[in-house]
Design a protein around this motif. Structure first.
Motif, PDB file in Angstrom:
ATOM      1  N   THR A  20      51.115  30.117  44.152  1.00 14.92           N
ATOM      2  CA  THR A  20      52.097  30.540  45.154  1.00 14.92           C
ATOM      3  C   THR A  20      53.217  29.541  45.333  1.00 14.92           C
ATOM      4  N   ALA A  21      52.977  28.287  44.968  1.00 19.10           N
ATOM      5  CA  ALA A  21      54.005  27.255  45.103  1.00 19.10           C
ATOM      6  C   ALA A  21      53.772  26.187  44.041  1.00 19.10           C
ATOM      7  N   VAL A  22      54.816  25.872  43.298  1.00 14.61           N
ATOM      8  CA  VAL A  22      54.730  24.881  42.238  1.00 14.61           C
ATOM      9  C   VAL A  22      55.490  23.632  42.689  1.00 14.61           C
ATOM     10  N   GLN A  42      52.315  44.457  30.398  1.00 15.65           N
ATOM     11  CA  GLN A  42      52.306  43.060  30.829  1.00 15.65           C
ATOM     12  C   GLN A  42      51.981  42.919  32.306  1.00 15.65           C
ATOM     13  N   ALA A  43      52.050  44.001  33.046  1.00 19.26           N
ATOM     14  CA  ALA A  43      51.782  43.943  34.481  1.00 19.26           C
ATOM     15  C   ALA A  43      50.316  44.254  34.745  1.00 19.26           C
ATOM     16  N   PRO A  44      49.650  43.454  35.567  1.00 19.96           N
ATOM     17  CA  PRO A  44      48.213  43.658  35.811  1.00 19.96           C
ATOM     18  C   PRO A  44      47.950  44.824  36.753  1.00 19.96           C
ATOM     19  N   ASP A  45      46.732  45.318  36.731  1.00 25.75           N
ATOM     20  CA  ASP A  45      46.310  46.301  37.728  1.00 25.75           C
ATOM     21  C   ASP A  45      46.245  45.660  39.108  1.00 25.75           C
ATOM     22  N   VAL A  46      45.780  44.415  39.165  1.00 24.61           N
ATOM     23  CA  VAL A  46      45.707  43.676  40.425  1.00 24.61           C
ATOM     24  C   VAL A  46      46.375  42.321  40.222  1.00 24.61           C
ATOM     25  N   TRP A  47      47.415  42.069  41.009  1.00 28.12           N
ATOM     26  CA  TRP A  47      48.105  40.770  40.975  1.00 28.12           C
ATOM     27  C   TRP A  47      47.640  39.957  42.175  1.00 28.12           C
ATOM     28  N   VAL A  48      47.272  38.697  41.907  1.00 25.93           N
ATOM     29  CA  VAL A  48      46.701  37.831  42.932  1.00 25.93           C
ATOM     30  C   VAL A  48      47.572  36.589  43.100  1.00 25.93           C
ATOM     31  N   PRO A  49      48.547  36.617  44.015  1.00 20.89           N
ATOM     32  CA  PRO A  49      49.218  35.362  44.381  1.00 20.89           C
ATOM     33  C   PRO A  49      48.159  34.410  44.938  1.00 20.89           C
ATOM     34  N   ASP A  50      47.953  33.301  44.239  1.00 20.78           N
ATOM     35  CA  ASP A  50      46.772  32.467  44.478  1.00 20.78           C
ATOM     36  C   ASP A  50      47.138  31.260  45.329  1.00 20.78           C
ATOM     37  N   ALA A  56      48.346  23.506  44.966  1.00 20.79           N
ATOM     38  CA  ALA A  56      47.936  22.231  45.551  1.00 20.79           C
ATOM     39  C   ALA A  56      47.799  22.369  47.064  1.00 20.79           C
ATOM     40  N   PRO A  57      46.794  21.699  47.664  1.00 17.86           N
ATOM     41  CA  PRO A  57      46.607  21.812  49.118  1.00 17.86           C
ATOM     42  C   PRO A  57      47.857  21.497  49.920  1.00 17.86           C
ATOM     43  N   SER A  58      48.641  20.536  49.457  1.00 14.20           N
ATOM     44  CA  SER A  58      49.853  20.157  50.199  1.00 14.20           C
ATOM     45  C   SER A  58      50.936  21.223  50.142  1.00 14.20           C
ATOM     46  N   MET A  59      50.802  22.194  49.255  1.00 15.03           N
ATOM     47  CA  MET A  59      51.828  23.216  49.053  1.00 15.03           C
ATOM     48  C   MET A  59      51.417  24.576  49.625  1.00 15.03           C
ATOM     49  N   ARG A  60      50.254  24.667  50.247  1.00 17.75           N
ATOM     50  CA  ARG A  60      49.740  25.987  50.614  1.00 17.75           C
ATOM     51  C   ARG A  60      50.495  26.631  51.773  1.00 17.75           C
ATOM     52  N   ASP A  61      50.981  25.834  52.729  1.00 16.93           N
ATOM     53  CA  ASP A  61      51.787  26.425  53.796  1.00 16.93           C
ATOM     54  C   ASP A  61      53.059  27.034  53.209  1.00 16.93           C
ATOM     55  N   GLU A  62      53.693  26.279  52.320  1.00 14.82           N
ATOM     56  CA  GLU A  62      54.875  26.801  51.648  1.00 14.82           C
ATOM     57  C   GLU A  62      54.508  27.984  50.765  1.00 14.82           C
ATOM     58  N   PRO A  79      54.223  47.472  39.997  1.00 16.24           N
ATOM     59  CA  PRO A  79      53.450  48.664  39.643  1.00 16.24           C
ATOM     60  C   PRO A  79      51.950  48.580  39.903  1.00 16.24           C
ATOM     61  N   GLY A  80      51.423  47.389  40.092  1.00 16.14           N
ATOM     62  CA  GLY A  80      49.999  47.245  40.361  1.00 16.14           C
ATOM     63  C   GLY A  80      49.741  47.007  41.841  1.00 16.14           C
ATOM     64  N   GLU A  81      48.507  46.629  42.159  1.00 16.93           N
ATOM     65  CA  GLU A  81      48.161  46.287  43.534  1.00 16.93           C
ATOM     66  C   GLU A  81      48.356  44.791  43.748  1.00 16.93           C
ATOM     67  N   ILE A  82      48.589  44.407  44.995  1.00 15.56           N
ATOM     68  CA  ILE A  82      48.850  43.005  45.333  1.00 15.56           C
ATOM     69  C   ILE A  82      47.789  42.542  46.323  1.00 15.56           C
ATOM     70  N   HIS A  83      47.017  41.534  45.907  1.00 15.51           N
ATOM     71  CA  HIS A  83      45.917  41.016  46.719  1.00 15.51           C
ATOM     72  C   HIS A  83      45.987  39.487  46.722  1.00 15.51           C
ATOM     73  N   PRO A  84      46.699  38.868  47.654  1.00  9.98           N
ATOM     74  CA  PRO A  84      46.748  37.396  47.677  1.00  9.98           C
ATOM     75  C   PRO A  84      45.357  36.790  47.902  1.00  9.98           C
ATOM     76  N   ARG A  85      45.153  35.626  47.277  1.00  9.46           N
ATOM     77  CA  ARG A  85      43.914  34.869  47.527  1.00  9.46           C
ATOM     78  C   ARG A  85      44.231  33.754  48.518  1.00  9.46           C
ATOM     79  N   VAL A  86      43.426  33.666  49.557  1.00  7.12           N
ATOM     80  CA  VAL A  86      43.576  32.626  50.574  1.00  7.12           C
ATOM     81  C   VAL A  86      42.393  31.672  50.479  1.00  7.12           C
ATOM     82  N   VAL A  87      42.456  30.588  51.235  1.00 11.18           N
ATOM     83  CA  VAL A  87      41.357  29.619  51.205  1.00 11.18           C
ATOM     84  C   VAL A  87      40.208  30.116  52.083  1.00 11.18           C
ATOM     85  N   TRP A  88      39.015  29.701  51.709  1.00  8.59           N
ATOM     86  CA  TRP A  88      37.781  30.061  52.442  1.00  8.59           C
ATOM     87  C   TRP A  88      36.677  29.175  51.919  1.00  8.59           C
ATOM     88  N   HIS A  89      35.675  28.912  52.715  1.00 12.53           N
ATOM     89  CA  HIS A  89      34.460  28.269  52.211  1.00 12.53           C
ATOM     90  C   HIS A  89      33.303  28.550  53.150  1.00 12.53           C
TER      91      HIS A  89
END
Length: 437
Positions: A20-22, A42-50, A56-62, A79-89
């Motif tokens: 999500t942030a480089v 080239q486009a996935p069925d499910v895109w996961v902005p990770d 990097a942890p320091s970039m996750r808010d951004e 064209p696919g579905e969008i499912h962002p991945r968030v942090v969890w444990h």
């Protein structure tokens, strides 16, 4: 257990993650912007902005803000579905709260992205009570923002023994009034963290293949009416290995796989579809060799199998040192046992249409015949096999066609490529066959 679901997909071929942030870039969201503009195969069925491991942890808010900006701008056309991945444990309430805050930010209707967000991916889950904690956060977000209950789907990454065991509890837990676990969509394997959790080691340091985990995930998805996805295949240059992994997975009922690059997305999008042309395989030792089609004759061009006709009319057949002298009938039987046919899309549709016509005429079962001419060392042999088709055979054959139909319905951006692959007539037949079953 209720099987009501808020999504339509029966199959997912590709699960593609993007950071999500480089860090150190003028535009930290550049990889998100690039992924959001992928189209066709080239486009996935499910895109996961990770916003977890890939960022990097320091970039996750951004990163969360980047997801909002990019999805609000490009989500309508993706064209696919969008499912962002968030942090969890499962063992860290602070991390779980951070993930909740990320979801709140991304799902806020005032930010303009949530109408294009299909759900969220939750990593590092534990036992089923932990899954319920995540589900409760989803419910709170939906109530907070006036979203329809269950409108945000939840996918989990199975990265621990706890999560693997929890899949066996889903049938009993889903549909209870105390939870909204019916929002579950994907069960995704995460073999790297799973290896760490299991304290597993190999002499080379490579990941174990974990066929048991993939089987259990596929079984758990089947039992709960969900979709199973395999984890990442890290050697992005090993196309053959990636294809072999997908072939193994499909034999377990797991169609989807994690894709790390657009190249892997193309491979994973096309590999599960029925082939354009059929092919004959010859079993040689522990491997299967694809025969060459030369004007309708299937030709073996190798050294491991030899065949010659003797003066007395018998045949000397040598399979990798196993030599036998056979008469004509015995030779045909031996070659039938050693060959297999991979049907094309046209073959599958033809057979289904033939069975449907027979069923309409009141027949419960029919015999399907397949014949071929094999050539080994210049000697040609006619072989033929009969297979009895009944309703169970028909339903099993329908699975790859059902996948094609699911792709055709949900991915109109791939229609042109599918027509180029199969031809318009076959595409039309394939979209219609089975509809009266």
């Amino acid at each position: 257990m209720s099987t009501r679901r808020h999504y339509n997909r029966e199959f997912v071929r590709t699960f593609f993650t993007s950071p999500t942030a480089v860090e150190g870039e003028d535009d930290s969201a550049k990889m998100l912007r690039s992924a959001a503009q992928l189209r066709g195969m080239q486009a996935p069925d499910v895109w996961v902005p990770d916003n977890e491991d890939a960022t990097a942890p320091s970039m996750r808010d951004e990163g969360a803000q980047n997801v909002v900006d990019v999805v609000s701008e490009h989500g309508a056309d993706f064209p696919g579905e969008i499912h962002p991945r968030v942090v969890w444990h499962r063992e860290d309430p602070t991390t779980r709260y951070e993930g909740f805050q990320q979801m709140l930010e991304i799902a806020d209707p005032d930010n303009g992205a949530v109408e294009y967000i299909d759900g969220f991916v939750i990593p590092e889950v534990g036992d089923v009570d932990d899954w319920k904690k995540a589900d409760e956060f989803f419910t709170i977000i939906e109530h907070e923002y006036g979203l329809a209950e269950g409108s945000l789907s939840m996918s989990v990454i199975v990265e621990s023994g706890e999560a693997e065991l929890a899949m066996g509890d889903l049938r009993a837990e889903m549909g209870k009034p105390a939870n909204n676990l019916e929002r579950l969509f994907l069960l995704v394997d995460g073999e790297v963290d799973y290896t760490k959790d299991m304290r597993a080691m190999t002499p080379t340091g490579e990941l174990p293949p974990w066929p048991e985990l993939r089987h259990n995930t596929s079984r758990g998805a089947s039992a709960a009416g969900l979709v199973a996805v395999d984890g990442p295949y890290d050697d992005i240059r090993d196309v053959e290995g990636y294809q072999a992994r997908m072939t193994e997975n499909r034999a377990k009922g797991m169609t989807g796989i994690w894709s790390l690059t657009p190249g892997q997305v193309v491979e994973a999008n096309t590999a599960p579809l029925p082939p354009k042309t059929g092919s004959w395989l010859l079993e040689v030792g522990e491997t299967e060799v694809e025969l060459d089609d030369e004007s309708g004759v299937q030709v073996y061009d190798g050294d491991a199998v030899t065949l010659e006709e003797t003066d007395d009319g018998t045949f000397r057949l040598d399979f990798a040192g196993d030599e036998r002298v056979l008469d004509g009938d015995e030779l045909r039987e031996a070659l039938v046992d050693a060959t297999a046919y991979v049907p094309s899309m046209d073959d599958i549709v033809d057979s289904m249409e033939e069975f449907e016509a027979a069923r309409e005429a009141g027949k419960g079962a029919i015999a399907m015949t397949r014949s071929a001419t094999l050539r080994i060392d210049g000697v040609e042999v006619e072989i033929s096999t009969d297979r009895m088709w009944d309703e169970a055979t028909y339903q099993a054959a329908q699975t790859p066609v059902a996948l094609f139909q699911d792709v055709y319905e949900n991915r109109p951006d791939q229609h042109e490529e599918l027509v180029e692959m199969y031809g318009s007539d076959l595409v039309e037949r394939a979209t219609n066959v089975g509809s009266a079953a």
